[in-house]
Scaffold this motif. Structure first.
Motif, mmCIF file in Angstrom:
data_model
loop_
_atom_site.group_PDB
_atom_site.id
_atom_site.type_symbol
_atom_site.label_atom_id
_atom_site.label_comp_id
_atom_site.label_asym_id
_atom_site.label_seq_id
_atom_site.Cartn_x
_atom_site.Cartn_y
_atom_site.Cartn_z
ATOM 1 N N SER A 111 0.901 -1.093 0.087
ATOM 2 C CA SER A 111 -0.061 0.095 0.108
ATOM 3 C C SER A 111 0.966 1.157 0.001
ATOM 4 C CB SER A 111 -0.888 0.021 1.053
ATOM 5 O OG SER A 111 -0.343 0.554 2.561
ATOM 6 N N GLN A 152 1.320 3.239 2.150
ATOM 7 C CA GLN A 152 1.384 3.663 3.458
ATOM 8 C C GLN A 152 2.217 5.141 3.696
ATOM 9 O OE1 GLN A 152 -1.194 3.270 5.453
ATOM 10 N NE2 GLN A 152 -0.290 4.611 6.918
ATOM 11 N N LYS A 155 2.009 8.219 1.836
ATOM 12 C CA LYS A 155 1.022 9.152 1.966
ATOM 13 C C LYS A 155 1.155 9.913 3.261
ATOM 14 C CE LYS A 155 -2.423 5.749 3.518
ATOM 15 N NZ LYS A 155 -4.068 5.336 3.413
ATOM 16 N N ARG A 169 0.187 -7.817 -2.771
ATOM 17 C CA ARG A 169 0.752 -8.665 -1.525
ATOM 18 C C ARG A 169 0.913 -10.034 -2.197
ATOM 19 N NH1 ARG A 169 -3.326 -5.304 2.645
ATOM 20 N NH2 ARG A 169 -2.568 -3.414 2.071
ATOM 21 N N GLN A 214 -6.773 -0.062 -4.535
ATOM 22 C CA GLN A 214 -7.326 0.605 -3.382
ATOM 23 C C GLN A 214 -7.676 2.131 -3.570
ATOM 24 O OE1 GLN A 214 -4.384 0.752 -0.177
ATOM 25 N NE2 GLN A 214 -5.164 -1.393 0.728
ATOM 26 N N HIS A 272 -3.161 -3.604 12.818
ATOM 27 C CA HIS A 272 -3.216 -2.659 11.465
ATOM 28 C C HIS A 272 -1.948 -2.738 10.892
ATOM 29 C CE1 HIS A 272 -5.597 -0.433 8.873
ATOM 30 N NE2 HIS A 272 -4.879 0.604 9.073
ATOM 31 N N GLY A 311 -8.682 2.153 8.244
ATOM 32 C CA GLY A 311 -7.471 3.087 8.451
ATOM 33 C C GLY A 311 -7.196 3.301 9.839
ATOM 34 N N ARG A 370 -2.392 8.294 12.724
ATOM 35 C CA ARG A 370 -1.079 7.467 12.612
ATOM 36 C C ARG A 370 -0.234 8.397 13.884
ATOM 37 N NH1 ARG A 370 -3.455 4.607 8.875
ATOM 38 N NH2 ARG A 370 -3.904 5.871 6.864
ATOM 39 N N GLY A 397 -5.676 8.417 8.272
ATOM 40 C CA GLY A 397 -6.317 8.024 6.838
ATOM 41 C C GLY A 397 -6.648 6.792 6.748
ATOM 42 N N ILE A 398 -7.245 6.389 5.621
ATOM 43 C CA ILE A 398 -8.243 5.115 5.218
ATOM 44 C C ILE A 398 -7.595 4.483 3.925
ATOM 45 C CG2 ILE A 398 -9.937 6.307 4.197
ATOM 46 C CD1 ILE A 398 -11.826 4.625 6.104
ATOM 47 N N ALA A 399 -7.974 3.431 3.714
ATOM 48 C CA ALA A 399 -8.071 2.906 2.608
ATOM 49 C C ALA A 399 -9.209 1.877 2.300
ATOM 50 C CB ALA A 399 -6.899 2.296 2.157
#
Ligand code: ASP
Length: 587
Positions: A195, A197, A200, A219, A233, A445, A483, A486, A527-529
């Motif tokens: 991702s 991650q 971002k 993955r 995503q 997560h 998500g 963070r 955030g979120i995906a």
């Protein structure tokens, strides 16, 4: 000019018009004096007619056209005598005056119809033919519309669509990486992103406070119906936000998609359920709340009556199936077989019929009185006519089995309707998961997820108890998105890595770039995906994400059409300074 109109465009108002159409021969029917051809393109099907009496030469030419030939025709639109209400062009046909064959076609290996005779493998091998079928085409059209609406909504909310790199760094956390050898850096590898991650998050440090991207992720996991080695995503990140800001924004996006794409207006806020509540009431962190049938724990009230099965276990729980007291022996045996399947894993099933006359009949009548059973019925919110289904064992696996049983009963009672959508947020996940085998914690997560503020103190003393500021969007039992808020502070990130068993050196070499960035004014962010393929397949009413991907891979991770993965040449290997040693190992 190849065409004046598409094959889905002509209507009665075009009657009398001269037109030129191009497309594929879907089917031809020969009715003695007349020949009919269904001409197909992306937009639909138009009927062509040829008359033996008025134009024998052309009619004979038409009869020779094979399935999937590509043709161009000239002709005139006329009213159809035998109207077909099922297709939008069904009121007209083309009295054809000229055919040009643009290309011939081999006989396709399966019929290109809504109901095809081609098996999965064959259709994947000839995916470009399968893609001609309506069933697949409408999924890709839906996917396109959803992507457009995602962009509309997020752009309106001031999000910037920013691309992040595909060749990145391999990291040990999460799933397995796909790796790519570097020619210019001998012996070194890129990894494909699981991702975006860290990128971002770096964009947040850079000040781009609202980012999104519809992005491929990779993955290397074992595959299932809802997994592909590469998937898409909707990836998003925001700065200066707390959890509710993120949830509200993406609840808005979800509602926008339902409204614009499916015409469904969801007015009420999505319910929010804590992870603990979700687990104890539904046995799952992705509950299907289209139907009630909650799980209730019976452990306290059933013990001490000499029924060893209950007395010897940690957890007893049950569900109430409405109006199922009339279930036959055979149906009950089926349920017992269901719960004892290895995938469900229960030892057995205890059932209690709450008969409509108010009496009880159960598998445990020897141990429990009618009054006892009535207490259970009360606890499970049962009424006369209902059936209680009870499982016992250790807590985690019994809840999981109850979840499966609940879903099975939901299917049997047709409570899981494909056109009904019930989204919810699951929040307050545990931050960490203990793995017995490797005897260490893993991030539930990912390692960048912030602990809940009030649990910060526990991180060093009792990490297993710490809750995360993380959330999942669940719709109809499917995890659609996930998500978190963070960590944006270097010291906390260091502590998190330490808790995960990283040495300082390991943390620095894997994620030094991120912790470094945190020293240069990292804003609070989260955030979120969303799993875009899953979201599209949910909207399409499908169980597999394969059907919403133009060129998917099979369960062995192979693309059968281009036949890959495949070996590469000695020259390529040499350029990459790689040697393959599989042969040797086999010997
Ligand atoms: N990168 C995460 C994932 O792919 C989602 C997120 O935390 O935004 O699951």
């Amino acid at each position: 000019m190849y065409r004046t109109h598409t094959c889905g465009e002509l209507r009665p108002e075009h009657i009398g018009k001269q037109v030129v159409l191009s497309g594929w021969v879907q089917r031809s029917r020969d009715l003695g004096g007349m020949t009919f051809i269904d001409l197909r393109d992306r937009y639909g099907i138009t009927q062509l007619v040829f008359n033996m009496e008025t134009n024998a030469g052309l009619c004979n030419q038409a009869r020779k056209l094979g399935r999937e030939f590509v043709i161009q025709i000239h002709g005139r639109v006329q009213e159809r005598s035998n109207k077909n209400k099922k297709i939008p062009t069904g009121e007209i046909e083309i009295i054809t005056e000229k055919i040009d064959i643009l290309n011939t076609s081999n006989l396709p290996p399966f019929t290109i119809e809504d109901e095809t005779d081609g098996g999965d493998e064959l259709r994947m091998q000839y995916r470009y033919l399968d893609l001609r079928r309506n069933a697949v085409k409408k999924n890709l059209e839906l996917r396109h519309r959803m992507a457009q609406e995602v962009r509309n909504y997020l752009s309106n909310e001031n999000f910037l669509e920013i691309e992040t790199p595909v060749l990145i760094k391999s990291t040990p956390e999460g799933a397995r990486d796909f790796v790519v050898p570097s020619r210019m850096n001998e012996g070194q590898f890129y990894a494909l992103p699981q991702s975006p991650q860290t990128f971002k998050q770096l964009l947040m440090v850079a000040g781009y406070d609202k980012y999104f991207q519809i992005v491929k992720c990779f993955r290397d996991e074992d595959l299932r119906a809802d997994r592909q080695p590469e998937f898409t995503q909707i990836d998003c990140e925001m700065a200066f936000v707390v959890r509710d800001d993120v949830l509200n924004t993406f609840e808005g996006l979800t509602k926008h998609l339902f409204k614009t794409v499916k015409g469904i207006d969801i007015r009420e806020s999505f319910p929010r359920l804590s992870y603990n509540e979700a687990m104890s009431t539904y046995g799952s962190d992705k509950p299907d709340i289209r139907f009630d049938m909650k799980i209730y724990e019976l452990s306290e009230i059933v013990k001490g009556k000499n029924f060893m099965v209950f007395d010897n276990v940690a957890y007893i729980g049950g569900i109430c199936a409405k109006a199922c007291a009339e279930y036959s022996r055979k149906q009950l045996d089926e349920l017992t077989n269901f719960v004892t399947k290895p995938q469900v894993g229960a030892k057995g099933l205890v059932w209690v019929k709450y008969n409509s006359d108010g009496t009880f009949k159960s598998t445990v009548d020897k141990f429990y009185s009618q009054e006892d059973l009535e207490t259970w019925a009360k606890l499970l919110r049962a009424k006369p006519g209902d059936l209680l289904l009870i499982l016992a064992g250790d807590k985690t696996s019994t809840l999981k089995a109850l979840c499966e049983l609940r879903l099975e009963m939901g299917n049997r009672l047709e409570l899981r309707k494909k056109d009904e959508f019930k989204p919810l947020w699951v929040v307050d996940f545990p931050l960490l998961e203990w793995d017995e085998e490797s005897r260490r914690f893993y991030a539930m997560h990912h390692p960048f997820t912030s602990p809940n503020k009030e649990d910060l103190k526990l991180l060093e003393t009792d990490p297993g108890k710490v809750k995360a500021d993380a959330y999942d969007l669940v719709i109809n039992g499917v995890e659609i998105g996930g998500g978190s808020i963070r960590i944006h502070n270097e010291d906390l990130q260091k502590l998190m890595f330490k808790t995960l068993g990283f040495t300082d050196e390991e943390a620095r070499s894997q994620f030094g770039f991120l912790m470094n960035a945190f020293r240069f004014g990292a804003p609070p962010h989260g955030g979120i995906a969303f799993g875009f393929d899953r979201l599209v397949s949910l909207f399409a009413g499908l169980d597999s994400i394969r059907d919403v991907i133009a060129f998917p891979k099979n369960n062995a991770g192979r693309d059968l059409m281009i036949d890959t993965p495949s070996v590469i040449s000695e020259v390529q290997l040499k350029e990459l300074s790689l040697k393959i040693s599989i042969e040797k190992e086999k010997k």
